[in-house]
Design a protein around this motif. Structure first.
Motif, PDB file in Angstrom:
ATOM      1  N   ASP A 342       0.834  -1.212   0.000  1.00 24.13           N
ATOM      2  CA  ASP A 342       0.000   0.000   0.000  1.00 24.13           C
ATOM      3  C   ASP A 342       0.872   1.267   0.000  1.00 24.13           C
ATOM      4  O   ASP A 342       1.750   1.423   0.856  1.00 24.13           O
ATOM      5  CB  ASP A 342      -0.884  -0.039   1.257  1.00 24.13           C
ATOM      6  N   LYS A 343       0.601   2.152  -0.958  1.00 23.28           N
ATOM      7  CA  LYS A 343       1.475   3.328  -1.147  1.00 23.28           C
ATOM      8  C   LYS A 343       1.411   4.300   0.032  1.00 23.28           C
ATOM      9  O   LYS A 343       2.413   4.914   0.400  1.00 23.28           O
ATOM     10  CB  LYS A 343       1.105   4.053  -2.445  1.00 23.28           C
ATOM     11  N   THR A 344       0.227   4.468   0.625  1.00 24.33           N
ATOM     12  CA  THR A 344       0.119   5.381   1.768  1.00 24.33           C
ATOM     13  C   THR A 344       0.948   4.862   2.939  1.00 24.33           C
ATOM     14  O   THR A 344       1.659   5.622   3.616  1.00 24.33           O
ATOM     15  CB  THR A 344      -1.360   5.497   2.214  1.00 24.33           C
ATOM     16  N   LEU A 345       0.872   3.545   3.179  1.00 22.39           N
ATOM     17  CA  LEU A 345       1.654   2.977   4.282  1.00 22.39           C
ATOM     18  C   LEU A 345       3.149   3.016   3.953  1.00 22.39           C
ATOM     19  O   LEU A 345       3.979   3.267   4.841  1.00 22.39           O
ATOM     20  CB  LEU A 345       1.206   1.535   4.554  1.00 22.39           C
ATOM     21  N   GLU A 346       3.482   2.811   2.697  1.00 23.25           N
ATOM     22  CA  GLU A 346       4.905   2.895   2.313  1.00 23.25           C
ATOM     23  C   GLU A 346       5.430   4.293   2.609  1.00 23.25           C
ATOM     24  O   GLU A 346       6.527   4.478   3.137  1.00 23.25           O
ATOM     25  CB  GLU A 346       5.082   2.596   0.820  1.00 23.25           C
ATOM     26  N   TRP A 347       4.617   5.279   2.256  1.00 26.34           N
ATOM     27  CA  TRP A 347       5.014   6.672   2.456  1.00 26.34           C
ATOM     28  C   TRP A 347       5.148   6.956   3.956  1.00 26.34           C
ATOM     29  O   TRP A 347       6.118   7.550   4.409  1.00 26.34           O
ATOM     30  CB  TRP A 347       3.958   7.550   1.799  1.00 26.34           C
ATOM     31  N   TYR A 348       4.183   6.466   4.731  1.00 27.95           N
ATOM     32  CA  TYR A 348       4.204   6.729   6.174  1.00 27.95           C
ATOM     33  C   TYR A 348       5.414   6.058   6.847  1.00 27.95           C
ATOM     34  O   TYR A 348       6.220   6.722   7.510  1.00 27.95           O
ATOM     35  CB  TYR A 348       2.903   6.247   6.823  1.00 27.95           C
TER      36      TYR A 348
END
Ligand code: ADP
Ligand code: GLC
Length: 490
Positions: A342-348
């Protein structure tokens, strides 16, 4: 029970060739364990572009292999390797498998032709058995990708000279993935429209691969007893509970084993130093090197909490995100996080090390070596899964003396024993509520055990490392399931 069986496994993943998660570990190891019990096993999987044919010693085996897709015959080729003992066959098709990802492109978009790709795999696998004269007693299908196999056996191959004896077993590794696609895909599947009914492949007007597989298989299992019970309920069955309940005793839970030749600190060649329950000096080295590699403060007195996970909803990492920073701000602890998805979790999670230098380290990506380093070098390992069919990492953690902190669901419930503060018994720390609050307090409990009750911490490490989840027991349970499937088919 002891008669030798011929078993053909069909899977979309198998370690060490192609892996996105635990399915590959299971399909890599279970056949070896069955072979050790005297059975003859083959595995059939796709030849993805990412598979290193030279390293794994693949050789051409059979071409051309004709596969019926609806009314058209399509052509592919089969390769084989025997490098790892159990023969593994690969279906080569430029159209379907010559791509970098297993299921999706680099942006995590599912390939639109996935139903066609895996219907093709399944038909090709059965055709390969016929063409090479491998007459299985058992066709063992894994997950929705292979779930058409039980139906093909009954609809097309019931009296076949080669496949006509085979009973089918379907293993559900994750009921969250069922292979649901528009009805327009049904034609090439080639199972007659009479099977497109609500007690077989049809669900709400769409095709559901897993549902049809459940209905047609002679035995169905999932990968832990607790998850088997959970999936029988509307809350966790993802719509399949009625059909699983209809199977009665022909739906069971068999806990996965783990491969202790890969995941054991006494023999692990990937970690900085080896160690045993009798001599834990190597674990201190692993911790130091892990802290160094992730730019954390190198300090043996600060507990390190590890995460290795696919970043998908199932794993509860968004819930963990609500607790991590409070933990770091109020407790003496460090985090090391490895994962992608998941891109949002990767970013976080990718951004945390910059915000908490020395206290949080992360690597966004896939690295088997780092997974081993984290298992070995951490003090605790956290899995806040919303659901978990089995989970392998917590079982690896036990062997590495890295105490699991888990949500008590599915296989996590079955493999981790809750810490008893009165006696020091237990192998980990469990919580129930899927909330940042519950995570915060349970991590706090683990961290306070580390600081305030070191004898208990040591005792728990010893108890954890003594746990034995080797494949032999699980393989025996599958053996019993196979015999039951044969009786059911009869
Ligand atoms: P799941 O199959 O649902 O992902 P499991 O716990 O059964 O969960 O298995 C996960 C497997 O994938 C383990 O072997 C774990 O080490 C590995 N894994 C997951 N994510 C990564 C990653 N980013 N890098 C390396 N290994 C990973
Ligand atoms: C799935 C599940 C995981 C299980 C693995 C192997 O990926 O999510 O819990 O351990 O399959 O069976």
């Amino acid at each position: 029970m002891s008669s030798s069986l011929k078993i053909a496994m069909i899977s979309s993943e198998c370690a060490p060739f192609a892996k996105t998660g635990g399915l590959a570990d299971v399909v890599g190891a279970l056949p070896q364990a069955l072979r050790a019990l005297g059975h003859e096993v083959i595995v059939i999987m796709p030849k993805y572009a990412s598979i290193d044919a030279q390293k794994h010693e693949l050789r051409p085996f059979l071409a051309p292999l004709g596969v019926w897709m609806g009314n058209t015959e399509e052509w592919c080729a089969a390769y084989v390797t025997e490098k790892y003992g159990v023969p593994v066959y690969f279906i080569e098709s430029q159209q379907y498998f010559d791509r970098s990802g297993l299921y999706h492109d680099v942006e995590f978009n599912d390939y639109l032709d996935n139903p066609r790709r895996f219907a093709f795999l399944t038909r090709a696998a059965l055709q390969l058995c016929r063409d090479m004269g491998f007459a299985p007693d058992i066709v063992h299908a894994h997950d929705w990708q292979a779930a058409l196999a039980p139906a093909y056996l009954k609809v097309w191959h019931w009296n076949d000279a080669v496949l006509g004896r085979a009973a089918s077993v379907l293993t559900i590794h994750n009921i969250g993935y069922q292979g649901v696609y528009p009805a327009s895909h049904y034609d090439y599947i080639g199972l007659q429209w009479s099977n497109f009914v609500s007690d077989k492949f049809e669900a709400h007007g769409a095709i559901n691969f897993l549902k049809g597989g459940i209905q047609y298989a002679d035995m169905v299992n999932t990968v832990s007893p607790t998850y088997a019970n959970e999936t029988r309920t509307p809350e966790h069955g993802c719509g399949m509970a009625p059909y699983l309940n209809n199977k009665g005793e022909n739906y069971i839970g068999i806990l996965n084993g783990v491969d202790y030749s890969e995941w054991n600190p006494a023999v692990d060649r990937l970690i900085p130093a080896r160690y045993t329950p009798q001599d834990l000096a190597g674990k201190a080295v692993c911790k130091r090197e892990l802290q160094r590699r992730f730019n954390l403060a190198v300090d043996s007195h600060i507990p390190v909490i590890g995460v290795v996970s696919r970043f998908v909803d199932q794993k509860g990492l968004d819930v963990l995100a609500g607790a991590v920073e409070n933990i770091i701000k109020s407790m003496q602890a460090q985090f090391v996080i490895l994962g992608s998805g998941d891109k949002t979790l990767e970013w976080y999670y990718g951004g945390l090390p910059a915000r908490y230098p020395g206290y949080i380290g992360s690597y966004i990506g896939y690295s088997n070596e780092l997974a081993h380093w984290i298992e070995a070098g951490s003090d605790f390992f956290i899995m806040p899964s919303l659901y978990e069919p089995c989970g392998l990492n917590q079982i690896y953690s036990l062997k590495y003396g890295t105490l699991p902190i888990v949500r008590a669901t599915g296989g996590l419930e079955d493999t981790v024993q809750q810490y008893d503060e009165a006696t020091g018994r237990g192998t980990g720390f469990k919580f129930w509520e899927p909330s940042p609050h519950a995570i915060y307090y349970t991590v706090g409990w683990a961290v306070s055990t580390f600081f305030d009750r070191p004898p208990h911490h040591r005792q728990m490490m010893q108890q954890a490392m003594a746990q034995d989840y080797s494949w032999e027991n699980s393989a025996r349970a599958y053996e019993a399931a196979y015999h039951r499937a044969l009786r059911n088919r009869g």
